[in-house]
Scaffold this active site. Structure first.
Site, PDB file in Angstrom:
ATOM      1  N   SER A  23       0.816  -1.208   0.000  1.00  0.00           N
ATOM      2  CA  SER A  23       0.000   0.000   0.000  1.00  0.00           C
ATOM      3  C   SER A  23       0.849   1.257   0.000  1.00  0.00           C
ATOM      4  CB  SER A  23      -0.893   0.000   1.245  1.00  0.00           C
ATOM      5  OG  SER A  23      -1.787   1.088   1.226  1.00  0.00           O
ATOM      6  N   GLN A 102       0.610   6.496  -6.335  1.00  0.00           N
ATOM      7  CA  GLN A 102      -0.672   7.089  -5.967  1.00  0.00           C
ATOM      8  C   GLN A 102      -0.566   8.601  -6.121  1.00  0.00           C
ATOM      9  OE1 GLN A 102      -2.064   7.556  -1.757  1.00  0.00           O
ATOM     10  NE2 GLN A 102      -3.587   6.014  -2.332  1.00  0.00           N
ATOM     11  N   TYR A 189      -9.415  13.502   1.244  1.00  0.00           N
ATOM     12  CA  TYR A 189      -8.597  14.392   0.418  1.00  0.00           C
ATOM     13  C   TYR A 189      -9.431  14.968  -0.715  1.00  0.00           C
ATOM     14  CZ  TYR A 189      -4.922  12.510   3.350  1.00  0.00           C
ATOM     15  OH  TYR A 189      -4.168  12.155   4.428  1.00  0.00           O
ATOM     16  N   ARG A 237      -8.462   4.969  -5.548  1.00  0.00           N
ATOM     17  CA  ARG A 237      -8.834   4.582  -4.181  1.00  0.00           C
ATOM     18  C   ARG A 237     -10.043   5.417  -3.782  1.00  0.00           C
ATOM     19  NH1 ARG A 237      -4.961   3.581   1.058  1.00  0.00           N
ATOM     20  NH2 ARG A 237      -4.443   1.803  -0.280  1.00  0.00           N
ATOM     21  N   ARG A 331       1.097  -1.751   7.172  1.00  0.00           N
ATOM     22  CA  ARG A 331       1.891  -2.012   8.378  1.00  0.00           C
ATOM     23  C   ARG A 331       2.479  -3.423   8.401  1.00  0.00           C
ATOM     24  NH1 ARG A 331      -2.256   1.253   9.411  1.00  0.00           N
ATOM     25  NH2 ARG A 331      -1.890   3.207  10.528  1.00  0.00           N
TER      26      ARG A 331
END
Length: 378
Positions: A23, A102, A189, A237, A331
């Site tokens: 990611s 991205q 965003y 996304r 993570r």
């Protein structure tokens, strides 16, 4: 053993060698948007993780669209030049890994502190990181109680500027040789701010009904699709829901996905939330997978599942059940930089997911699995 997680998948014109995606993860280590030595180390490490696709962090299309002053950008020749050696290094050492980027604009959530400084809106007290003017669908601050900046509502000139910035960054991404571009339409965003009724109170052709609210994000996507090569993948996304009453719903997002598909969208990376401090997110293992599953089924588009997907058997179930085409991990790769390789071991996959070129010598399979993966491999 054959695990669906380690089978190839075609996304647009790109075939990923497996269905594991690293990611985008903000690093807050850039200088005026330009990559630094840290990025070489960070992405060099992740290129050898065993994932089929490595997606670079949110890379901002305007200087004013950065979340923080440490965020990566692709709005200048200097940004493009700085990022090129990072891409070239990965291509040379791990040619089987597909590379994505991205592209983002933070909108009203720009001009923020780095997370370890609190992550709130920048003030004069944060010098040398000084605040700047932010832009959004409407002049509504993200969190008035926390004194977030009131953004300038984008007028016609501003809308054309932001759209062109996405187009220019997409063109730079093509020159750099990325295989996949993901537009960031989630997490509160700029593009999400247009989609959501919480942040879009416009009364012109870009606000009001859901059809009008999705108009600007669709226009941005369509403009980028026109120049992005058809043999490469372009997706987005999306935050499937705002997790707030009266906010964006999953049904809204499914219809947005349908319209994006008609414009040539190759995948939806299904996330959620981020547009309101009042959100009530029900977090748990794989909590966003149902969003990916419904968007995939009802919009007829490939989806990526993201959100607390930590174990190999969990990722395998998601892909094997058809809930999503890929699983996206953040993570997990910070905890275990060889997560992909160790997942293959845990699932009994005999063929290495991404062999190193013979000329480089050796195999990452020499690294031993850790924790739950080690137990699963026993």
């Amino acid at each position: 053993m054959t695990a669906q997680l380690f089978t190839p998948v075609e996304i647009g014109g790109v075939t990923l060698p497996n269905r594991i995606v690293v990611s985008p993860m903000c690093q807050y280590a850039a200088v005026d948007g330009s990559a630094q030595p840290w990025h070489q180390v960070h992405y060099g490490m992740l290129a050898m993780s065993g994932a089929g696709l490595l997606c670079f962090e949110a890379t901002h299309v305007e200087r004013e669209g950065r979340i923080t002053q440490g965020c990566l950008g692709l709005y200048s020749d200097e940004n493009e030049t700085a990022l090129k050696p990072v891409v070239d290094w990965v291509r040379a050492w791990m040619p089987n890994v597909k590379l994505g980027i991205q592209l983002a604009h933070a909108g009203r959530k720009a001009s923020a502190q780095r997370p370890w400084k609190g992550g709130g809106p920048l003030t004069q007290a944060d010098a040398p990181d000084l605040p700047w003017t932010t832009y959004s669908a409407s002049a509504l601050p993200y969190d008035p109680a926390a004194k977030w900046h009131t953004p300038v509502a984008l007028d016609g000139v501003g809308l054309r500027r932001v759209k062109q910035a996405f187009v220019d960054a997409t063109e730079r991404s093509a020159r750099l040789g990325f295989d996949v571009v993901e537009l960031h339409g989630a997490h509160g965003y700029c593009l999400h701010q247009f989609l959501s009724p919480l942040s879009n109170h416009r009364t012109d052709e870009y606000g009001g009904s859901m059809e009008k609210r999705r108009r600007f994000p669709l226009e941005v996507f369509e403009a980028c699709r026109k120049l992005w090569p058809r043999d490469k993948a372009l997706g987005i996304r999306l935050s499937a829901t705002d997790w707030v009453a009266g906010g964006l719903t999953l049904e809204d997002t499914i219809e947005t996905a349908r319209q994006l598909k008609a414009l040539g969208c190759d995948f939806v990376d299904a996330s959620s939330g981020g547009n309101s401090p009042a959100q009530k997110i029900q977090v748990g293992p794989g909590y966003q997978v149902p969003f990916a599953a419904r968007i995939r089924k009802e919009a007829g588009i490939k989806t990526w599942a993201v959100g607390v997907i930590t174990e190999p058997d969990q990722a395998e179930r998601i892909v094997a059940s058809g809930e999503a085409d890929c699983t996206v991990h953040a993570r997990s790769f910070l905890v275990d930089p060889r997560w992909g390789w160790n997942a293959a071991r845990a699932l009994g996959v005999e063929t290495p997911p991404l062999p190193l070129p013979a000329a480089r010598g050796g195999s990452i399979l020499a690294f031993k699995p850790q924790g739950a993966m080690a137990k699963a491999a026993e």
